[in-house]
Scaffold this motif. Structure first.
Motif, PDB file in Angstrom:
ATOM      1  N   ASN A  96     -13.098   4.432  -1.943  1.00 38.52           N
ATOM      2  CA  ASN A  96     -12.241   3.859  -2.982  1.00 38.52           C
ATOM      3  C   ASN A  96     -12.630   4.401  -4.355  1.00 38.52           C
ATOM      4  O   ASN A  96     -13.815   4.404  -4.715  1.00 38.52           O
ATOM      5  CB  ASN A  96     -12.365   2.332  -2.984  1.00 38.52           C
ATOM      6  N   LEU A  97     -11.640   4.851  -5.108  1.00 38.22           N
ATOM      7  CA  LEU A  97     -11.884   5.411  -6.442  1.00 38.22           C
ATOM      8  C   LEU A  97     -11.567   4.354  -7.490  1.00 38.22           C
ATOM      9  O   LEU A  97     -10.454   4.289  -8.018  1.00 38.22           O
ATOM     10  CB  LEU A  97     -11.034   6.661  -6.661  1.00 38.22           C
ATOM     11  N   GLU A  98     -12.534   3.523  -7.779  1.00 42.63           N
ATOM     12  CA  GLU A  98     -12.360   2.535  -8.851  1.00 42.63           C
ATOM     13  C   GLU A  98     -12.580   3.244 -10.182  1.00 42.63           C
ATOM     14  O   GLU A  98     -13.582   3.915 -10.384  1.00 42.63           O
ATOM     15  CB  GLU A  98     -13.315   1.366  -8.659  1.00 42.63           C
ATOM     16  N   MET A  99     -11.621   3.082 -11.118  1.00 39.76           N
ATOM     17  CA  MET A  99     -11.609   3.906 -12.318  1.00 39.76           C
ATOM     18  C   MET A  99     -11.291   3.082 -13.560  1.00 39.76           C
ATOM     19  O   MET A  99     -10.595   2.065 -13.479  1.00 39.76           O
ATOM     20  CB  MET A  99     -10.566   5.031 -12.153  1.00 39.76           C
ATOM     21  N   SER A 100     -11.781   3.539 -14.694  1.00 33.88           N
ATOM     22  CA  SER A 100     -11.468   2.941 -15.996  1.00 33.88           C
ATOM     23  C   SER A 100     -10.372   3.769 -16.668  1.00 33.88           C
ATOM     24  O   SER A 100     -10.163   4.940 -16.313  1.00 33.88           O
ATOM     25  CB  SER A 100     -12.720   2.923 -16.880  1.00 33.88           C
ATOM     26  N   PRO A 126      -2.886  -2.221  -1.360  1.00 39.60           N
ATOM     27  CA  PRO A 126      -1.935  -3.132  -1.999  1.00 39.60           C
ATOM     28  C   PRO A 126      -2.502  -3.703  -3.296  1.00 39.60           C
ATOM     29  O   PRO A 126      -3.724  -3.738  -3.493  1.00 39.60           O
ATOM     30  CB  PRO A 126      -1.749  -4.228  -0.949  1.00 39.60           C
ATOM     31  N   ASN A 127      -1.613  -4.143  -4.165  1.00 41.09           N
ATOM     32  CA  ASN A 127      -2.025  -4.838  -5.377  1.00 41.09           C
ATOM     33  C   ASN A 127      -1.980  -6.337  -5.094  1.00 41.09           C
ATOM     34  O   ASN A 127      -0.907  -6.937  -5.045  1.00 41.09           O
ATOM     35  CB  ASN A 127      -1.089  -4.486  -6.539  1.00 41.09           C
ATOM     36  N   VAL A 180      -8.546   0.376 -12.696  1.00 35.99           N
ATOM     37  CA  VAL A 180      -8.149   0.477 -11.288  1.00 35.99           C
ATOM     38  C   VAL A 180      -9.270  -0.065 -10.412  1.00 35.99           C
ATOM     39  O   VAL A 180     -10.404   0.406 -10.483  1.00 35.99           O
ATOM     40  CB  VAL A 180      -7.835   1.953 -10.917  1.00 35.99           C
ATOM     41  N   THR A 181      -8.933  -1.052  -9.589  1.00 31.46           N
ATOM     42  CA  THR A 181      -9.899  -1.686  -8.702  1.00 31.46           C
ATOM     43  C   THR A 181      -9.342  -1.708  -7.280  1.00 31.46           C
ATOM     44  O   THR A 181      -8.144  -1.479  -7.057  1.00 31.46           O
ATOM     45  CB  THR A 181     -10.200  -3.124  -9.135  1.00 31.46           C
ATOM     46  N   VAL A 182     -10.196  -2.022  -6.328  1.00 39.29           N
ATOM     47  CA  VAL A 182      -9.728  -2.188  -4.954  1.00 39.29           C
ATOM     48  C   VAL A 182      -8.680  -3.296  -4.892  1.00 39.29           C
ATOM     49  O   VAL A 182      -7.670  -3.193  -4.184  1.00 39.29           O
ATOM     50  CB  VAL A 182     -10.913  -2.501  -4.012  1.00 39.29           C
ATOM     51  N   ARG A 208       0.810  -1.192   0.000  1.00 39.05           N
ATOM     52  CA  ARG A 208       0.000   0.000   0.000  1.00 39.05           C
ATOM     53  C   ARG A 208       0.863   1.269   0.000  1.00 39.05           C
ATOM     54  O   ARG A 208       2.062   1.221   0.257  1.00 39.05           O
ATOM     55  CB  ARG A 208      -0.885   0.034   1.249  1.00 39.05           C
ATOM     56  N   HIS A 209       0.233   2.399  -0.300  1.00 36.83           N
ATOM     57  CA  HIS A 209       0.809   3.713  -0.051  1.00 36.83           C
ATOM     58  C   HIS A 209       0.022   4.282   1.116  1.00 36.83           C
ATOM     59  O   HIS A 209      -1.190   4.491   0.996  1.00 36.83           O
ATOM     60  CB  HIS A 209       0.688   4.602  -1.282  1.00 36.83           C
TER      61      HIS A 209
END
Length: 310
Positions: free
Chosen positions: A222-226, A243-244, A169-171, A141-142
């Protein structure tokens, strides 16, 4: 702390999340302005064209492979993967100072992007900090932080970050999260390195010391984005990323902009003095003994309007 949104951008008001036509201009609506003022961020769907994102992604891969001259771009490795045998794109977590790259500047100087920025900070715009972020699989994580912590220029209301998804971008792959309205406290919190994870702490990834109080998990959105979706946020907004946990990458590209009328301050004796010292020490090791303020003056690039103080 102001109004709270539910859990993700999926529940944003329709007027804030509808796609925009791909023209050379984009003017935020009065509703978007109000949302930004209240919550400290907005997300504009589909702001950046796919062709620009693709070119930037390919440029990043070329720099990772060393097949193009990186110029003054700084390449940063993911320390948790140093001993893994991984190389190139698998190892590098970001490249910084991309303002003068012929390809990557097509993002930082994109007219649609600068349209939104100039509506938030004014007509004379200086690009200050730029990076393409690559979160490799299974990296951490950051921690929650405020971008103003890194900046020796003010006023805060005349600074804005633009952060664009290159990949979905997903959780699960480490989306940004924000604490809506946290900028309105007007407080720059104490930052420091968080406890290491698996004995590793990435350089410059400072976080808010009183994390549980300032950024409780139930207040994070959470900012889930395309790809092409772009978040704009205030430098005092508390935010971070998870984290990824996937096997894929999570790439994004970002730039911080300031009104060219901003002025530099002396951060000695403030919450910023530790990061200033650390950045100055890095500069000295590279043979460029500059002060904290001089480093930022060296990085800056006028991108719209006329040059003033920065």
């Amino acid at each position: 702390m102001g109004s709270r949104m539910a859990t993700s951008l999926k529940v944003m008001p329709k007027s804030l999340s509808t796609s925009v036509e791909m023209s050379q201009t984009y003017l935020p609506s009065p509703e978007q302005h109000r949302f930004y003022k209240e919550n400290g961020y907005i997300v504009v769907k589909g702001l950046i064209d796919f062709s620009i994102l693709y070119a930037c992604k390919q440029r990043f891969i070329q720099i990772c492979k060393g097949v193009v001259d990186r110029g003054n771009i700084t390449v940063m490795k993911e320390l948790s993967l140093i001993n893994s045998g991984k190389t190139g794109e698998q190892l590098i977590n970001k490249i910084q100072d991309i303002l003068y790259d012929d390809v990557l500047c097509t993002y930082t100087e994109n007219p649609r992007l600068l349209d939104v920025v100039s509506q938030l900070v004014g007509p004379n715009v200086t690009a200050m900090h730029s990076m393409l972020i690559n979160k490799p699989p299974q990296t951490g994580r950051h921690p929650p932080h405020q971008d103003l912590y890194y900046f020796p220029f003010r006023p805060a209301d005349a600074i804005v970050a633009a952060w664009t998804a290159i990949d979905t971008v997903t959780v699960e792959n480490g989306s940004l999260y924000v604490v809506p309205g946290s900028h309105r406290a007007g407080t720059l919190y104490e930052h420091d390195y968080p406890p290491p994870v698996k004995g590793v702490t990435n350089k410059m990834y400072h976080g808010i010391v009183d994390e549980d109080r300032v950024s409780p998990p139930h207040e994070r959105v959470n900012l889930e984005m395309s790809p092409g979706d772009t978040a704009f946020f205030h430098p005092l907004l508390v935010h971070g990323s998870g984290p990824n946990t996937t096997q894929g990458y999570r790439k994004s590209i970002s730039c911080h902009y300031a009104s060219s009328h901003c002025h530099y301050i002396d951060v000695r004796g403030t919450a910023q003095q530790n990061i200033a010292k650390e950045i100055e020490e890095v500069s000295q090791r590279r043979g460029i003994p500059l002060s904290f303020n001089e480093i930022w003056q060296y990085r800056a690039k006028q991108v719209k309007g006329v040059k003033c103080n920065l």
